[in-house]
Design an enzyme around this catalytic site. Structure first.
Site, PDB file in Angstrom:
ATOM      1  N   ASN A   9     100.524  39.592  65.443  1.00  0.00           N
ATOM      2  CA  ASN A   9      99.103  39.259  65.570  1.00  0.00           C
ATOM      3  C   ASN A   9      98.344  40.147  64.585  1.00  0.00           C
ATOM      4  O   ASN A   9      98.138  41.322  64.844  1.00  0.00           O
ATOM      5  CB  ASN A   9      98.672  39.533  67.023  1.00  0.00           C
ATOM      6  CG  ASN A   9      97.183  39.390  67.230  1.00  0.00           C
ATOM      7  OD1 ASN A   9      96.471  38.866  66.368  1.00  0.00           O
ATOM      8  ND2 ASN A   9      96.700  39.852  68.379  1.00  0.00           N
ATOM      9  N   LYS A  11      95.333  40.087  63.783  1.00  0.00           N
ATOM     10  CA  LYS A  11      93.926  40.311  64.180  1.00  0.00           C
ATOM     11  C   LYS A  11      93.016  40.123  62.953  1.00  0.00           C
ATOM     12  O   LYS A  11      93.335  39.319  62.082  1.00  0.00           O
ATOM     13  CB  LYS A  11      93.755  41.685  64.838  1.00  0.00           C
ATOM     14  CG  LYS A  11      94.749  41.884  65.981  1.00  0.00           C
ATOM     15  CD  LYS A  11      94.447  43.057  66.868  1.00  0.00           C
ATOM     16  CE  LYS A  11      95.509  43.160  67.955  1.00  0.00           C
ATOM     17  NZ  LYS A  11      95.247  44.248  68.889  1.00  0.00           N
ATOM     18  N   HIS A  96      93.962  36.404  74.475  1.00  0.00           N
ATOM     19  CA  HIS A  96      94.152  37.825  74.142  1.00  0.00           C
ATOM     20  C   HIS A  96      93.044  38.635  74.810  1.00  0.00           C
ATOM     21  O   HIS A  96      91.894  38.182  74.896  1.00  0.00           O
ATOM     22  CB  HIS A  96      94.132  38.013  72.622  1.00  0.00           C
ATOM     23  CG  HIS A  96      94.576  39.377  72.215  1.00  0.00           C
ATOM     24  ND1 HIS A  96      93.747  40.477  72.307  1.00  0.00           N
ATOM     25  CD2 HIS A  96      95.767  39.834  71.768  1.00  0.00           C
ATOM     26  CE1 HIS A  96      94.431  41.553  71.908  1.00  0.00           C
ATOM     27  NE2 HIS A  96      95.654  41.180  71.585  1.00  0.00           N
ATOM     28  N   GLU A  98      91.266  40.959  73.795  1.00  0.00           N
ATOM     29  CA  GLU A  98      90.067  41.155  72.954  1.00  0.00           C
ATOM     30  C   GLU A  98      89.171  39.926  73.008  1.00  0.00           C
ATOM     31  O   GLU A  98      87.942  40.040  72.983  1.00  0.00           O
ATOM     32  CB  GLU A  98      90.500  41.482  71.505  1.00  0.00           C
ATOM     33  CG  GLU A  98      91.079  42.888  71.410  1.00  0.00           C
ATOM     34  CD  GLU A  98      92.127  43.087  70.328  1.00  0.00           C
ATOM     35  OE1 GLU A  98      92.254  42.233  69.430  1.00  0.00           O
ATOM     36  OE2 GLU A  98      92.840  44.106  70.390  1.00  0.00           O
ATOM     37  N   GLU A 168     100.407  42.055  78.059  1.00  0.00           N
ATOM     38  CA  GLU A 168      99.856  43.138  77.247  1.00  0.00           C
ATOM     39  C   GLU A 168      98.905  43.979  78.090  1.00  0.00           C
ATOM     40  O   GLU A 168      97.747  43.588  78.298  1.00  0.00           O
ATOM     41  CB  GLU A 168      99.077  42.563  76.056  1.00  0.00           C
ATOM     42  CG  GLU A 168      99.897  41.670  75.151  1.00  0.00           C
ATOM     43  CD  GLU A 168      99.259  41.550  73.766  1.00  0.00           C
ATOM     44  OE1 GLU A 168      99.904  41.975  72.797  1.00  0.00           O
ATOM     45  OE2 GLU A 168      98.126  41.069  73.662  1.00  0.00           O
ATOM     46  N   GLY A 174      96.744  49.000  70.875  1.00  0.00           N
ATOM     47  CA  GLY A 174      96.124  49.755  69.788  1.00  0.00           C
ATOM     48  C   GLY A 174      95.860  51.216  70.130  1.00  0.00           C
ATOM     49  O   GLY A 174      95.172  51.915  69.405  1.00  0.00           O
ATOM     50  N   SER A 213     101.169  48.573  71.513  1.00  0.00           N
ATOM     51  CA  SER A 213     101.776  49.696  70.797  1.00  0.00           C
ATOM     52  C   SER A 213     103.295  49.596  70.688  1.00  0.00           C
ATOM     53  O   SER A 213     104.003  50.611  70.734  1.00  0.00           O
ATOM     54  CB  SER A 213     101.352  51.031  71.423  1.00  0.00           C
ATOM     55  OG  SER A 213      99.937  51.160  71.370  1.00  0.00           O
TER      56      SER A 213
HETATM   57  P1  PGA Z   1      99.078  46.699  69.156  1.00  0.00           P
HETATM   58  O1  PGA Z   1      98.402  45.275  69.545  1.00  0.00           O
HETATM   59  O2  PGA Z   1     100.514  46.400  68.844  1.00  0.00           O
HETATM   60  O3  PGA Z   1      98.314  47.160  67.937  1.00  0.00           O
HETATM   61  O4  PGA Z   1      98.912  47.580  70.326  1.00  0.00           O
HETATM   62  C1  PGA Z   1      99.097  44.308  70.271  1.00  0.00           C
HETATM   63  C2  PGA Z   1      98.210  43.107  70.487  1.00  0.00           C
HETATM   64  O5  PGA Z   1      97.005  43.285  70.707  1.00  0.00           O
HETATM   65  O6  PGA Z   1      98.683  41.958  70.463  1.00  0.00           O
END
Ligand code: PGA
Length: 250
Positions: A9, A11, A96, A98, A168, A174, A213
């Site tokens: 992803n 983003k 997601h 976000e 997640e 992140g 992460s």
């Molecule tokens: P990250 O994000 O690996 O940077 O923690 C995962 C995601 O949001 O899909």
């Protein structure tokens, strides 16, 4: 047999030149993956066409990060599932955290998005996961159960067969804080149980990815867990060697 999947992803990262370089690197390094591992890259909308062209003739699939909850019409700024299909997307990330948090994505909207994606033959990667305060209050099981029930329980078994779930935990996205493999396995097992309560044996066939992460140094331990079928990768998907390093961890 459940599919082993590593999905990137991206983003809102990379311009078109950087995006093309990144995918070229991924293609170059993807020659020696363990058999049966499916790679998916989900770049920003603006890159789908060019990245898709570079992926032609490779086994790497193209994904999008969102789609509209309407099929077409006066929805300024939105991108429909049929538009994604027309540029050869075969996956779309939906729900997601976000999107849920910053763009007000509700379960009702996600049901519409999932149905529209499925009508186009695009497989949704449906994201679920609890926030830090929900985990600290011990409500994480309840939160993911509700997220699944509100969205996936309205699907038919035929529709459900095309869903990929990504667990997640919001506190791990992140932040550099990964769920331990025990924490992740415990929830993945529970997610499969919740799916089984409605869809029976089909739950065994659904791929459940871990996200938050995930990186080359922790992927092996996570992917070794019985109910973890791969990863949805954010930060580490922006470096070809890290992304491929994760895919080599099965
Ligand atoms: P990250 O994000 O690996 O940077 O923690 C995962 C995601 O949001 O899909």
């Amino acid at each position: 047999m459940r599919k082993k999947i590593v999905a990137g992803n991206w983003k809102m990262n990379t311009d078109i030149c950087e995006g093309k370089e990144l995918v070229k690197g991924i293609i170059e390094m993807s020659g020696n993956l363990p058999s049966g591992v499916k790679l998916i890259v989900a770049p920003p909308f603006t890159h789908l066409c060019s990245v898709g062209k570079l992926l032609e003739g490779t086994p790497i699939a193209l994904g999008a990060q969102n789609c509209a909850d309407h099929s077409k019409g006066a929805y300024t700024g939105e991108v429909s599932a049929s538009m994604l299909k027309s540029v050869h997307c075969s996956y779309v990330i939906l729900g997601h955290s976000e999107r849920r948090e910053y763009y007000g994505e509700t379960s009702a909207k996600l049901v519409e998005k999932i149905k529209l994606a499925l009508e186009e033959g695009i497989a949704p990667i449906f994201c679920i996961g609890e926030r830090l305060e929900e985990r600290e209050a011990g409500n994480h099981f309840e939160v993911v159960r509700k997220q699944i029930e509100e969205v996936l329980y309205v699907l038919t078994p035929e529709q459900m067969a095309n869903i990929v779930i990504a667990y997640e935990p919001v506190w791990a996205i992140g932040t550099g804080k990964t769920a331990s493999s025990e924490q992740a396995q415990e929830i993945h097992e529970y997610v499969r149980k919740v799916v089984a309560a409605k869809f029976g044996k089909l739950a065994e066939e659904i791929s459940i990815l871990y996200g938050g992460s995930c990186k080359p140094s922790n992927a092996k331990e996570l992917f070794a867990c019985k109910d973890i079928d791969g990863g949805l990768i954010g930060g580490a998907a922006l470096k070809a060697e890290d992304f491929i390093g994760i895919a080599l961890s099965f």
